[in-house]
Design an enzyme around this catalytic site. Structure first.
Site, PDB file in Angstrom:
ATOM      1  N   ARG A   1     -18.251   6.474  -7.389  1.00 26.60           N
ATOM      2  CA  ARG A   1     -18.322   7.830  -6.869  1.00 26.60           C
ATOM      3  C   ARG A   1     -18.294   8.796  -8.039  1.00 26.60           C
ATOM      4  NH1 ARG A   1     -14.075   9.400  -5.072  1.00 26.60           N
ATOM      5  NH2 ARG A   1     -12.789   7.544  -5.365  1.00 26.60           N
TER       6      ARG A   1
ATOM      7  N   TYR B   1     -25.042   4.492  -4.590  1.00 28.21           N
ATOM      8  CA  TYR B   1     -23.820   3.708  -4.669  1.00 28.21           C
ATOM      9  C   TYR B   1     -22.762   4.073  -3.624  1.00 28.21           C
ATOM     10  CZ  TYR B   1     -20.129   0.895  -6.452  1.00 28.21           C
ATOM     11  OH  TYR B   1     -19.155  -0.055  -6.539  1.00 28.21           O
ATOM     12  N   GLY B   2     -22.179   3.078  -3.048  1.00 25.13           N
ATOM     13  CA  GLY B   2     -20.966   3.152  -2.223  1.00 25.13           C
ATOM     14  C   GLY B   2     -20.685   4.476  -1.557  1.00 25.13           C
TER      15      GLY B   2
ATOM     16  N   LYS C   1     -16.419   7.796   3.026  1.00 22.13           N
ATOM     17  CA  LYS C   1     -15.628   8.877   2.442  1.00 22.13           C
ATOM     18  C   LYS C   1     -16.122  10.251   2.901  1.00 22.13           C
ATOM     19  CE  LYS C   1     -13.285   5.868  -0.077  1.00 22.13           C
ATOM     20  NZ  LYS C   1     -11.908   5.484   0.300  1.00 22.13           N
TER      21      LYS C   1
ATOM     22  N   HIS D   1      -6.516   8.526   4.190  1.00 20.90           N
ATOM     23  CA  HIS D   1      -6.937   7.442   3.290  1.00 20.90           C
ATOM     24  C   HIS D   1      -5.868   6.348   3.342  1.00 20.90           C
ATOM     25  CE1 HIS D   1      -8.245   6.315  -1.089  1.00 20.90           C
ATOM     26  NE2 HIS D   1      -8.894   5.610  -0.190  1.00 20.90           N
TER      27      HIS D   1
ATOM     28  N   SER E   1      -6.162   4.594  -5.976  1.00 23.75           N
ATOM     29  CA  SER E   1      -6.864   3.373  -6.362  1.00 23.75           C
ATOM     30  C   SER E   1      -6.010   2.538  -7.321  1.00 23.75           C
ATOM     31  CB  SER E   1      -8.207   3.720  -6.994  1.00 23.75           C
ATOM     32  OG  SER E   1      -8.003   4.591  -8.060  1.00 23.75           O
TER      33      SER E   1
ATOM     34  N   CYS F   1      -3.840   0.190  -6.691  1.00 21.41           N
ATOM     35  CA  CYS F   1      -2.489  -0.186  -6.248  1.00 21.41           C
ATOM     36  C   CYS F   1      -2.515  -1.386  -5.301  1.00 21.41           C
ATOM     37  CB  CYS F   1      -1.804   0.990  -5.567  1.00 21.41           C
ATOM     38  SG  CYS F   1      -1.334   2.306  -6.703  1.00 21.41           S
TER      39      CYS F   1
ATOM     40  N   THR G   1      -6.038  -3.084  -0.301  1.00 26.53           N
ATOM     41  CA  THR G   1      -6.661  -4.150   0.492  1.00 26.53           C
ATOM     42  C   THR G   1      -5.771  -5.402   0.485  1.00 26.53           C
ATOM     43  OG1 THR G   1      -8.835  -3.242   0.010  1.00 26.53           O
ATOM     44  CG2 THR G   1      -8.774  -5.522   0.763  1.00 26.53           C
TER      45      THR G   1
ATOM     46  N   ASP H   1      -8.649   0.917   4.598  1.00 28.65           N
ATOM     47  CA  ASP H   1      -9.003   2.096   3.797  1.00 28.65           C
ATOM     48  C   ASP H   1      -8.804   3.440   4.513  1.00 28.65           C
ATOM     49  OD1 ASP H   1      -9.935   3.147   1.317  1.00 28.65           O
ATOM     50  OD2 ASP H   1     -11.896   3.513   2.194  1.00 28.65           O
TER      51      ASP H   1
ATOM     52  N   SER I   1     -17.123  -3.367  -9.207  1.00 27.23           N
ATOM     53  CA  SER I   1     -18.036  -4.156  -8.366  1.00 27.23           C
ATOM     54  C   SER I   1     -17.400  -4.409  -7.003  1.00 27.23           C
ATOM     55  CB  SER I   1     -18.410  -5.465  -9.054  1.00 27.23           C
ATOM     56  OG  SER I   1     -17.262  -6.205  -9.408  1.00 27.23           O
ATOM     57  N   ARG I   2     -18.231  -4.628  -6.002  1.00 23.90           N
ATOM     58  CA  ARG I   2     -17.765  -4.574  -4.609  1.00 23.90           C
ATOM     59  C   ARG I   2     -18.271  -5.719  -3.758  1.00 23.90           C
ATOM     60  NH1 ARG I   2     -14.428   0.069  -3.200  1.00 23.90           N
ATOM     61  NH2 ARG I   2     -14.311   1.150  -5.201  1.00 23.90           N
TER      62      ARG I   2
ATOM     63  N   ARG J   1       1.590   3.940  -8.490  1.00 22.84           N
ATOM     64  CA  ARG J   1       1.856   3.008  -9.582  1.00 22.84           C
ATOM     65  C   ARG J   1       2.638   3.769 -10.645  1.00 22.84           C
ATOM     66  NH1 ARG J   1      -0.778  -1.293 -12.697  1.00 22.84           N
ATOM     67  NH2 ARG J   1      -2.040  -1.896 -10.901  1.00 22.84           N
TER      68      ARG J   1
ATOM     69  N   TYR K   1       2.869  -8.518  -4.310  1.00 20.13           N
ATOM     70  CA  TYR K   1       2.014  -9.357  -3.462  1.00 20.13           C
ATOM     71  C   TYR K   1       2.748  -9.772  -2.177  1.00 20.13           C
ATOM     72  CZ  TYR K   1      -0.889  -9.151  -7.575  1.00 20.13           C
ATOM     73  OH  TYR K   1      -1.640  -8.677  -8.620  1.00 20.13           O
ATOM     74  N   GLY K   2       2.759 -11.077  -1.847  1.00 18.13           N
ATOM     75  CA  GLY K   2       3.363 -11.527  -0.582  1.00 18.13           C
ATOM     76  C   GLY K   2       4.819 -11.125  -0.436  1.00 18.13           C
TER      77      GLY K   2
ATOM     78  N   ASN L   1       6.115  -8.442  -1.028  1.00 17.20           N
ATOM     79  CA  ASN L   1       6.255  -7.083  -0.488  1.00 17.20           C
ATOM     80  C   ASN L   1       6.644  -7.103   0.990  1.00 17.20           C
ATOM     81  OD1 ASN L   1       5.544  -6.062  -2.980  1.00 17.20           O
ATOM     82  ND2 ASN L   1       3.378  -5.819  -2.454  1.00 17.20           N
TER      83      ASN L   1
HETATM   84  O1  TSX Z   1      -2.198  -5.698  -5.162  1.00 15.90           O
HETATM   85  C1  TSX Z   1      -1.137  -5.735  -5.785  1.00 15.90           C
HETATM   86  N1  TSX Z   1       0.053  -5.665  -5.085  1.00 15.90           N
HETATM   87  C2  TSX Z   1       0.051  -5.449  -3.611  1.00 15.90           C
HETATM   88  C3  TSX Z   1      -0.101  -6.715  -2.910  1.00 15.90           C
HETATM   89  C4  TSX Z   1       0.136  -6.880  -1.611  1.00 15.90           C
HETATM   90  N2  TSX Z   1      -1.160  -5.842  -7.150  1.00 15.90           N
HETATM   91  C5  TSX Z   1      -2.413  -5.813  -7.891  1.00 15.90           C
HETATM   92  C6  TSX Z   1      -2.743  -4.375  -8.224  1.00 15.90           C
HETATM   93  C7  TSX Z   1      -4.116  -4.166  -8.745  1.00 15.90           C
HETATM   94  C8  TSX Z   1      -5.120  -3.938  -7.654  1.00 15.90           C
HETATM   95  C9  TSX Z   1       0.022  -5.938  -7.828  1.00 15.90           C
HETATM   96  N3  TSX Z   1       0.283  -6.037  -9.135  1.00 15.90           N
HETATM   97  C10 TSX Z   1       1.238  -5.898  -7.138  1.00 15.90           C
HETATM   98  C11 TSX Z   1       1.268  -5.777  -5.737  1.00 15.90           C
HETATM   99  O2  TSX Z   1       2.327  -5.758  -5.118  1.00 15.90           O
HETATM  100  N4  TSX Z   1       2.235  -5.970  -8.061  1.00 15.90           N
HETATM  101  C12 TSX Z   1       1.635  -6.053  -9.276  1.00 15.90           C
HETATM  102  C13 TSX Z   1       2.350  -6.129 -10.578  1.00 15.90           C
HETATM  103  C14 TSX Z   1       2.605  -7.579 -10.930  1.00 15.90           C
HETATM  104  C15 TSX Z   1       1.614  -8.294 -11.542  1.00 15.90           C
HETATM  105  C16 TSX Z   1       1.828  -9.642 -11.873  1.00 15.90           C
HETATM  106  C17 TSX Z   1       3.040 -10.227 -11.589  1.00 15.90           C
HETATM  107  C18 TSX Z   1       4.045  -9.503 -10.972  1.00 15.90           C
HETATM  108  C19 TSX Z   1       3.812  -8.168 -10.632  1.00 15.90           C
HETATM  109  N5  TSX Z   1       3.187 -11.561 -11.985  1.00 15.90           N
HETATM  110  C20 TSX Z   1       4.346 -12.278 -12.167  1.00 15.90           C
HETATM  111  O3  TSX Z   1       5.425 -11.771 -12.010  1.00 15.90           O
HETATM  112  C21 TSX Z   1       4.215 -13.697 -12.510  1.00 15.90           C
HETATM  113 MN    MN Z   2     -10.428   4.125  -0.602  1.00 12.71          MN
END
Ligand code: TSX
Ligand code: MN
Length: 584
Positions: free
Chosen positions: A69, A197-198, A206, A226, A248, A250, A253, A275, A366-367, A398, A491-492, A494
């Site tokens: 964008r 593009y997008g 958007k 958003h 963006s 964070c 998805t 989104d 890239s998408r 972040r 990640y999980g 959370n």
């Molecule tokens: O998407 C992320 N989430 C949300 C997931 C449900 N990311 C990736 C962001 C870029 C798009 C994250 N990165 C998240 C997160 O909760 N946390 C982090 C930071 C992080 C990165 C690597 C590790 C830990 C935290 N790895 C280890 O501790 C081994």
């Molecule tokens: Mn968005």
């Protein structure tokens, strides 16, 4: 070709301006899509991927100067400049019609003009809205077919009415010099030229669902946000719906498609959207959200079985990839993908790429475009015409320092303040400097179609229309220790934070009151099966007085940009935060 005379008249008018060789009305059928795919393969604007491992998947490479964008070329063309506000570029409607209109004169000579009626929102929902995009790009048509409900559902919803967003898009000559994305919120029109593009070209997303949508939402008393929408299902089988706004980079998805860790496997996350959320007050005084989209247009780099296993399994068929790399096996590839680095590949521009170089193979932006129904975690409720009732709204950013893992706002008005002061550090994926803190209220700065101060006033006013408003929270997955190590596994894991949020909504879940809001009390976050010790939680949840006093000064400076349009309630919230910090 349409029984709606307002629509037919507008299409004829556009046809006279752009002078195409041919006009084609799109219905979104398989036959139509097959013909478009064949046309693009023949033209060379689409490439087939490995049909054995990636059936019905294609690659598109955009022009190298047309990969994201373009905010500096995006305009809100309201008649009053103040209505666009300090966070938007403004052009008067008259000037835009002159300058941008000129670029549409005869721009489709020798080309086909596609007319794409589309519905944003579930079929049969009172909250769904119709748009019609006229475009000369078959790639746009193929993407709109995935991202929206195209054809019949839109025309049926429209009936004989005139209530549709008029979108006009042309690739033009793809020159950034002659590229504009102009929005006319008062007449619900979008004019986009010079980009394929997008978000610049798929006008339902958007441009319509957020920029025009936010303006319409204020007029009509609803919110176009958003935000992702997810359902959190407990082991007992009850589901709580949560919406969340992040800037963006964070992982929005990833959160929308979260897979709980082994130790929490009796919990489940259901994806409603990743989104955009359109949220309306319901008859019962609660806030109901629909996902206006029908697909995901997600960032590929960083997506893997580790970060988002649900996304990986939906990306095996019926996908349009844009600007990813391809391996020697003719499979899509990007930085952060599973498995080992391919030794050689074709990069996003179709050039030979070797893994020893410094160049990235896939473009960082890239998408993938994929139908939402292919997502293994898609919610049973995702097409419910009434939407899903939202119990909590999360704002996130972040931040290496300052903001704790999670906190709850004291009141609706305080929560609006928390959303209005959101900030995030820039990453390499965005252009410009890395690690700079940028304010991005409600993650809407690039997408709010009117004055952000008026938008906050609208948020504040929504409370009066909700007898049972959602509770408001803020999260930060990205806090680091002084050595730079992430304090939270993310990640999980959370899920544990989402469980605390659920506990708070249900009146359970213990919290400590701090000057910035409620943070989890010791023992209230489930840490079973996690190598985060209760002691390590200290720095993750701490609220430090001096840095927060600096933050208050910075927020005051930021708010000053909005002058007298800043709602008094938000000015009062900064003062109260400042006082709470002084007393602490
Ligand atoms: O998407 C992320 N989430 C949300 C997931 C449900 N990311 C990736 C962001 C870029 C798009 C994250 N990165 C998240 C997160 O909760 N946390 C982090 C930071 C992080 C990165 C690597 C590790 C830990 C935290 N790895 C280890 O501790 C081994
Ligand atoms: Mn968005």
């Amino acid at each position: 070709m349409s029984t709606n005379d307002k629509l037919s008249r507008w299409v004829e008018e556009v046809e006279r301006t752009v002078c195409p060789d041919e006009v084609r009305w799109c219905d979104g059928s398989d036959e139509e899509n097959d013909r478009l795919i064949q046309l693009m393969l023949a033209e060379g604007t689409l490439h087939i991927l490995n049909p054995r491992t990636y059936p019905d998947c294609y690659l598109h490479r955009s022009h190298p100067t047309d990969v994201a964008r373009t905010e500096h070329l995006t305009f809100i063309c309201a008649s009053q400049k103040e209505d666009a506000g300090p966070t938007n570029n403004w052009m008067s409607p008259a000037e835009a019609r002159e300058r941008v209109g000129k670029l549409f004169q005869g721009c489709m000579k020798g080309r086909v003009m596609y007319v794409v009626p589309y519905l944003m929102g579930p079929t049969g929902s009172p909250y769904s809205r119709v748009g019609v995009e006229i475009t000369d790009s078959p790639y746009v048509v193929a993407n709109m077919r995935i991202m929206t409900r195209m054809g019949r559902p839109a025309l049926d919803h429209l009936g004989t009415g005139a209530n549709f967003v008029r979108g006009l898009h042309s690739l033009g000559d793809l020159s950034p010099e002659r590229r504009f994305i102009a929005h006319f919120p008062e007449t619900r029109e979008i004019w986009s030229v010079g980009s394929g593009y997008g978000g610049n070209a798929l006008l339902g997303k958007k441009c319509h669902a957020l920029r025009i949508g936010s303006w319409t939402g204020r007029q009509e008393g609803w919110l176009a946000e958003h935000m992702l929408i997810l359902g959190l299902e407990s082991p007992a089988g009850d589901v709580m719906y949560i919406a969340a706004a992040f800037p963006s980079a964070c992982g929005k998805t990833n959160l929308a498609m979260l897979v709980p860790p082994r130790s929490q496997e009796r919990w489940k996350i259901w994806t409603v959207g990743d989104d955009i959320a359109w949220m309306h007050p319901g008859d019962d005084g609660r806030l109901y959200a629909i996902n206006p989209e029908a697909g995901f247009f997600g960032v590929a780099p960083g997506t893997s079985a580790k970060t988002n296993p649900n996304a990986m399994s939906m990306l095996k068929r019926n996908v349009i990839f844009t600007n990813v790399a391809v391996t020697e096996r003719n499979e899509p590839w990007w930085e952060g993908a599973d498995g080992e680095l391919p030794r050689r590949a074709m990069d996003w521009q179709g050039k030979r790429w070797l893994s020893d170089g410094k160049e990235k193979a896939a473009h960082p932006n890239s998408r993938f475009t994929v139908p939402a129904r292919q997502c293994p975690s898609i919610s049973r409720e995702w097409e419910n015409p009434r939407g899903v009732p939202i119990s909590a709204i999360i704002f996130g950013g972040r931040r290496a320092r300052l903001t704790p893992l999670v906190f709850e706002a004291f009141t609706w008005s305080h929560g609006v303040f928390v959303g209005a002061t959101m900030a995030s550090e820039t990453t390499a994926a965005a252009t410009g400097a890395v690690g700079v803190v940028r304010r991005d209220p409600m993650a809407m700065v690039p997408f709010c179609g009117y004055n952000m101060a008026d938008y906050w006033a609208h948020w504040l006013a929504m409370a009066r229309r909700l007898r049972h408003p959602p509770k408001l929270f803020h999260v930060n997955w990205f806090r680091r220790d002084p050595s730079g190590k992430f304090l939270w596994p993310g990640y999980g894991e959370n899920l544990r934070v989402l469980r605390w949020i659920r506990d708070r909504v249900q009146g359970r879940g213990e919290a400590v009151e701090t000057p910035i809001g409620f943070v989890p009390a010791a023992g209230s976050l489930e840490l079973d099966g996690l190598d985060v010790t209760p002691a390590a939680l200290g720095p993750l949840l701490s609220v430090e007085q001096e840095p927060w006093k600096d933050e208050v000064r910075n927020v005051k400076e930021y708010f000053a940009k909005f002058g007298s349009r800043l709602p008094a309630a938000l000015a009062a919230e900064v003062e109260e935060l400042s006082q709470r910090l002084r007393k602490a």
